[in-house]
Design a protein around this motif. Sequence first.
Motif, PDB file in Angstrom:
ATOM      1  N   UNK A  37       0.841  -1.218   0.000  1.00 34.82           N
ATOM      2  CA  UNK A  37       0.000   0.000   0.000  1.00 34.82           C
ATOM      3  C   UNK A  37       0.865   1.252   0.000  1.00 34.82           C
ATOM      4  N   UNK A  38       2.001   1.182   0.683  1.00 34.20           N
ATOM      5  CA  UNK A  38       2.905   2.334   0.680  1.00 34.20           C
ATOM      6  C   UNK A  38       3.463   2.567  -0.727  1.00 34.20           C
ATOM      7  N   UNK A  39       3.815   1.471  -1.382  1.00 42.15           N
ATOM      8  CA  UNK A  39       4.293   1.583  -2.769  1.00 42.15           C
ATOM      9  C   UNK A  39       3.178   2.147  -3.652  1.00 42.15           C
ATOM     10  N   UNK A  40       1.930   1.656  -3.430  1.00 40.93           N
ATOM     11  CA  UNK A  40       0.783   2.148  -4.213  1.00 40.93           C
ATOM     12  C   UNK A  40       0.588   3.639  -4.011  1.00 40.93           C
ATOM     13  N   UNK A  41       0.720   4.088  -2.764  1.00 40.08           N
ATOM     14  CA  UNK A  41       0.562   5.523  -2.478  1.00 40.08           C
ATOM     15  C   UNK A  41       1.614   6.346  -3.214  1.00 40.08           C
ATOM     16  N   UNK A  42       2.839   5.837  -3.210  1.00 40.67           N
ATOM     17  CA  UNK A  42       3.927   6.554  -3.904  1.00 40.67           C
ATOM     18  C   UNK A  42       3.658   6.629  -5.394  1.00 40.67           C
ATOM     19  N   UNK A  43       3.214   5.541  -5.971  1.00 44.05           N
ATOM     20  CA  UNK A  43       2.970   5.529  -7.409  1.00 44.05           C
ATOM     21  C   UNK A  43       1.752   6.381  -7.776  1.00 44.05           C
ATOM     22  N   UNK A  44       0.729   6.415  -6.944  1.00 41.74           N
ATOM     23  CA  UNK A  44      -0.435   7.270  -7.205  1.00 41.74           C
ATOM     24  C   UNK A  44      -0.023   8.738  -7.135  1.00 41.74           C
ATOM     25  N   UNK A  45       0.854   9.068  -6.148  1.00 41.74           N
ATOM     26  CA  UNK A  45       1.346  10.451  -6.063  1.00 41.74           C
ATOM     27  C   UNK A  45       2.120  10.822  -7.326  1.00 41.74           C
ATOM     28  N   UNK A  46       2.925   9.886  -7.809  1.00 42.02           N
ATOM     29  CA  UNK A  46       3.646  10.132  -9.065  1.00 42.02           C
ATOM     30  C   UNK A  46       2.685  10.331 -10.223  1.00 42.02           C
ATOM     31  N   UNK A  47       1.620   9.530 -10.240  1.00 42.36           N
ATOM     32  CA  UNK A  47       0.610   9.675 -11.282  1.00 42.36           C
ATOM     33  C   UNK A  47      -0.015  11.056 -11.241  1.00 42.36           C
ATOM     34  N   UNK A  48      -0.387  11.546 -10.040  1.00 44.50           N
ATOM     35  CA  UNK A  48      -1.013  12.866  -9.915  1.00 44.50           C
ATOM     36  C   UNK A  48      -0.071  13.966 -10.378  1.00 44.50           C
ATOM     37  N   UNK A  49       1.223  13.830 -10.038  1.00 44.30           N
ATOM     38  CA  UNK A  49       2.178  14.859 -10.434  1.00 44.30           C
ATOM     39  C   UNK A  49       2.303  14.905 -11.960  1.00 44.30           C
ATOM     40  N   UNK A  50       2.452  13.718 -12.572  1.00 41.96           N
ATOM     41  CA  UNK A  50       2.625  13.672 -14.033  1.00 41.96           C
ATOM     42  C   UNK A  50       1.357  14.148 -14.733  1.00 41.96           C
ATOM     43  N   UNK A  51       0.213  13.679 -14.240  1.00 40.29           N
ATOM     44  CA  UNK A  51      -1.054  14.083 -14.871  1.00 40.29           C
ATOM     45  C   UNK A  51      -1.271  15.584 -14.731  1.00 40.29           C
ATOM     46  N   UNK A  71       3.132   4.976 -15.564  1.00 36.03           N
ATOM     47  CA  UNK A  71       2.806   5.034 -14.138  1.00 36.03           C
ATOM     48  C   UNK A  71       1.547   4.230 -13.857  1.00 36.03           C
ATOM     49  N   UNK A  72       0.558   4.367 -14.771  1.00 38.71           N
ATOM     50  CA  UNK A  72      -0.694   3.618 -14.583  1.00 38.71           C
ATOM     51  C   UNK A  72      -0.410   2.113 -14.640  1.00 38.71           C
ATOM     52  N   UNK A 135     -10.338  18.820 -16.785  1.00 34.78           N
ATOM     53  CA  UNK A 135      -9.312  17.832 -16.452  1.00 34.78           C
ATOM     54  C   UNK A 135      -8.878  17.942 -15.004  1.00 34.78           C
ATOM     55  N   UNK A 136      -8.760  19.215 -14.529  1.00 40.11           N
ATOM     56  CA  UNK A 136      -8.385  19.374 -13.108  1.00 40.11           C
ATOM     57  C   UNK A 136      -9.462  18.802 -12.221  1.00 40.11           C
ATOM     58  N   UNK A 137     -10.713  18.954 -12.649  1.00 41.87           N
ATOM     59  CA  UNK A 137     -11.819  18.425 -11.831  1.00 41.87           C
ATOM     60  C   UNK A 137     -11.684  16.913 -11.706  1.00 41.87           C
ATOM     61  N   UNK A 138     -11.293  16.223 -12.823  1.00 41.03           N
ATOM     62  CA  UNK A 138     -11.082  14.769 -12.749  1.00 41.03           C
ATOM     63  C   UNK A 138      -9.980  14.420 -11.747  1.00 41.03           C
ATOM     64  N   UNK A 143      -8.110  12.424  -6.434  1.00 40.33           N
ATOM     65  CA  UNK A 143      -7.312  12.587  -5.223  1.00 40.33           C
ATOM     66  C   UNK A 143      -8.179  12.559  -3.983  1.00 40.33           C
ATOM     67  N   UNK A 144      -9.334  13.229  -4.048  1.00 42.62           N
ATOM     68  CA  UNK A 144     -10.178  13.312  -2.850  1.00 42.62           C
ATOM     69  C   UNK A 144     -10.842  11.978  -2.531  1.00 42.62           C
TER      70      UNK A 144
END
Length: 509
Positions: A37-51, A71-72, A135-138, A143-144
């Motif tokens: 889950x920690x790895x998943x959190x890191x990769x999701x954060x990377x996804x948000x930054x790139x997106x 990343x996906x 796109x920002x709304x998505x 994230x929320x």
Amino acid sequence: MLTAGTVLTAMTLFLGMGRVADGLGTALAAEARMAQYSILSTRVSTFLVIATEAVQSGLPADTRAERVAPVVENIHATFAQLEADLGRAVAAAEDAGLDQQSRFGTQSLGLARMRALLDSTVRGLAAPGQDRDGLRAHLDSFASNFDPLLNQAVNTEVLLRREALERVENLRGTLSLLAIVMAALALVVVLAFYFGLIRPQFRRLDRLRQAARQIRHEDFAIALHDTRRDEIGLLYAETERMAQALARRQEAVQAEWARLSETVDRRTEELRAANARLERADETRRRLFADISHELRTPLTVILMEAEIGRAAFPEGRDAFATIETRATRLNRRIDDLLRVARSDTGELRLDPRPVFLPDLFAEVIEEVGAECDNAGLTLTAQDPPHQRVSVDPNWLRQIVSGLVRNAIRHARAGGAIHLAARTDADRIEIAVLDNGGGIPPDRQAAIFDRFTQGSENSQGFGIGLALAKWVIEAQGGQIAVQSPLTRDEALGDAPGTKVSLRLPCEPD
């Protein structure tokens, strides 16, 4: 009881350790999923930054999809690993009850929601014709909504790990208490076993050991008086029977010993009387030989003196008187031979070794036995001996060689020839007497050195036996051997022939 207690303790420890292993396995699995889950959190954060960067840069839809695709893909790999771990956890929780399975099912449902939320956001980012705000709304919606689901999953795993560790701790306390109880019970059982069974048997064995000590000291008056039919009781009975048998045997041995002692005493007296008779007979024999020596030497001395006087007074009869003197001297030697053999029979043989010159020895032997060979029609030849000395008793060596020649005269007369030979071999000298007789059969050669087996009453002179010759030669460091038939190189004729060899050590220069 001890075996049952041991088996029960082993089964309890086995089951307890199995439960502990299961709890630790559950805690470690929860810990591993928390790491995922920690790895998943890191990769999701990377996804948000790139997106977010792709949205801010105003990139077209297909370019945005390409930017976030790696990343996906990593996030989906993490989802796959978590789903596989949860599947194994659900299978392992079948024995733990429905509540535990529902927890893992809830985790799987939350993981599915997170996957669906990610897929929806990726599709929204890849949809063409959307403005930047949409796109920002998505991204904001992802994230929320994703973060609560991830926190819920992590909190559930933390709870599962804590519960598993609590179960392990509770089980440890239970096993510790059970171990104390079992140790106390085992101690009580051992004490009861020792004082109720072992110690009484030890006392019975002590009595048996004491009985064995009595038997060792030849005290067979043993009374154990134990009628129990167990193994020790049977051993008691056998020990008593053995003691009784030994007592009877001791009585028989003592009686036999008394009879033997009486027989030994009687035989001892008989031997003592026989020894006394033998001593008297030996003394008589010695005195007889001394008397014979005295009676023979007195007239021989007169003959020698008269021969010397006659040789000096009558020159024309010098040869006759010389012959008388020579024969008297030879007879005197025969008396010496007789006395030496007599002393050897009593164990009083004394040797007087000194250097003997071989040519002198051959001359004395030929002088002594030459006439006997002539009278027997035999030809006596002699090899020129080496000019060497041997350290032996000269009288005994002369007698032995002369005796070997006389043996050849008696037993090999038909051959017509006797030969004396000598040769040097390293540090030894070999003196040999060879004849041309019929030889000695192989089956009789081993017996010719028996005492006086070759003696003959018809031989001239006293002579000595081959057994005595063997003793004299070996006592002076030599060997005596017989060979029959002879080799063709050594044979004196066509007959098999016999060779008797004396090997003696050389006298150092």
